[in-house]
Enzyme design. Structure first.
Site, PDB file in Angstrom:
ATOM      1  N   ASN A  32     -27.547 -26.902  41.475  1.00 46.15           N
ATOM      2  CA  ASN A  32     -28.489 -25.845  41.078  1.00 46.15           C
ATOM      3  C   ASN A  32     -29.624 -25.650  42.072  1.00 46.15           C
ATOM      4  OD1 ASN A  32     -27.630 -27.319  38.212  1.00 46.15           O
ATOM      5  ND2 ASN A  32     -27.493 -25.088  38.221  1.00 46.15           N
ATOM      6  N   LYS A 120     -16.020 -32.416  41.339  1.00 45.83           N
ATOM      7  CA  LYS A 120     -16.522 -31.692  42.508  1.00 45.83           C
ATOM      8  C   LYS A 120     -17.329 -32.615  43.427  1.00 45.83           C
ATOM      9  CE  LYS A 120     -20.093 -28.829  43.360  1.00 45.83           C
ATOM     10  NZ  LYS A 120     -21.055 -27.777  43.108  1.00 45.83           N
ATOM     11  N   HIS A 140     -17.741 -20.416  44.309  1.00 46.46           N
ATOM     12  CA  HIS A 140     -17.038 -19.487  45.200  1.00 46.46           C
ATOM     13  C   HIS A 140     -15.541 -19.791  45.237  1.00 46.46           C
ATOM     14  CE1 HIS A 140     -20.799 -17.862  46.648  1.00 46.46           C
ATOM     15  NE2 HIS A 140     -21.221 -19.061  46.976  1.00 46.46           N
TER      16      HIS A 140
END
Ligand code: SF4
Length: 210
Positions: A32, A120, A140
């Site tokens: 973030n 991730k 993305h």
């Protein structure tokens, strides 16, 4: 698709960026947070504490203060300290050199056993720090992979890490990741993808459908 993207942007070449622990902390800081702020925050943390052991052993308020540039500092500081403590509980030191002894699956499982580390973040450490074939799926990569038909509409982001790693093949994981992130930032935007100037328009099942 990779040939078209590589021809358009140039084939990305992997080079080590940080050591694995550094990459892990960097990735936690990046959550973030914009890239430029992540880099500044990581630099501030590294300037304040000479070693990861010092971060592990510091009062949490001092770590919060050191990373306050990046936002969510009160969440990230205890998380970073927990991760460093968990790594140390195995080896005595906040050091991930034992990843070298593990195969890709073992390394992913170990990293994901650390507090708050998901697929991730684990893939970021393996791919960016060690050049291993583990695809980090960020916003993305996930958006483009679905638009391009690489993933089904019901595939979750968690499932996507393994599926895209396999689909790319070991020699293409890094380039596919970098190409998709670059393309997502420059052309295939979340809201208004620019299909009219996209090198993939001829093969993309989603072209001109927005
Ligand atoms: Fe994205 Fe459009 Fe290119 Fe498909 S053709 S990848 S939707 S910009």
């Amino acid at each position: 698709m990779l040939e078209l993207l590589d021809a358009h942007y140039g084939r990305p070449q992997w080079e080590p960026r940080y050591a694995p622990v550094d990459e892990l902390v960097y990735t936690v800081l990046s959550q973030n947070t914009a890239d430029v702020n992540t880099a500044r925050t990581f630099a501030a943390l590294s300037a304040r504490f000479p070693t990861w052991r010092a971060v592990r052993d510091a009062p949490v308020e001092e770590v919060v203060a050191a990373i306050s540039l990046g936002g969510l500092a009160t969440t990230k500081a205890p998380r970073i300290k927990q991760i460093l403590a968990a790594i140390s509980s195995r080896t005595g030191e906040p050091d991930l050199s034992e990843l070298d002894e593990m195969d890709d699956g073992q390394a992913l499982r170990y990293l994901q056993s650390l507090p708050g580390v998901g697929p991730k973040t684990a893939a970021c450490v393996l791919m960016f720090a060690l050049g291993r074939p583990a695809m980090p799926v960020d916003t993305h990569v996930y958006r483009l992979a679905r638009r391009l038909g690489l993933l089904g509409p019901k595939t979750t982001v968690e499932q996507a890490h393994g599926l895209l790693t396999e689909l790319a093949g070991p020699e293409n994981v890094y380039s596919l990741h970098v190409d998709l992130v670059t393309h997502g930032r420059r052309v295939c935007h979340a809201r208004r993808p620019e299909c009219s100037r996209c090198p993939l328009a001829q093969i993309c099942p989603s072209a001109y459908s927005f």
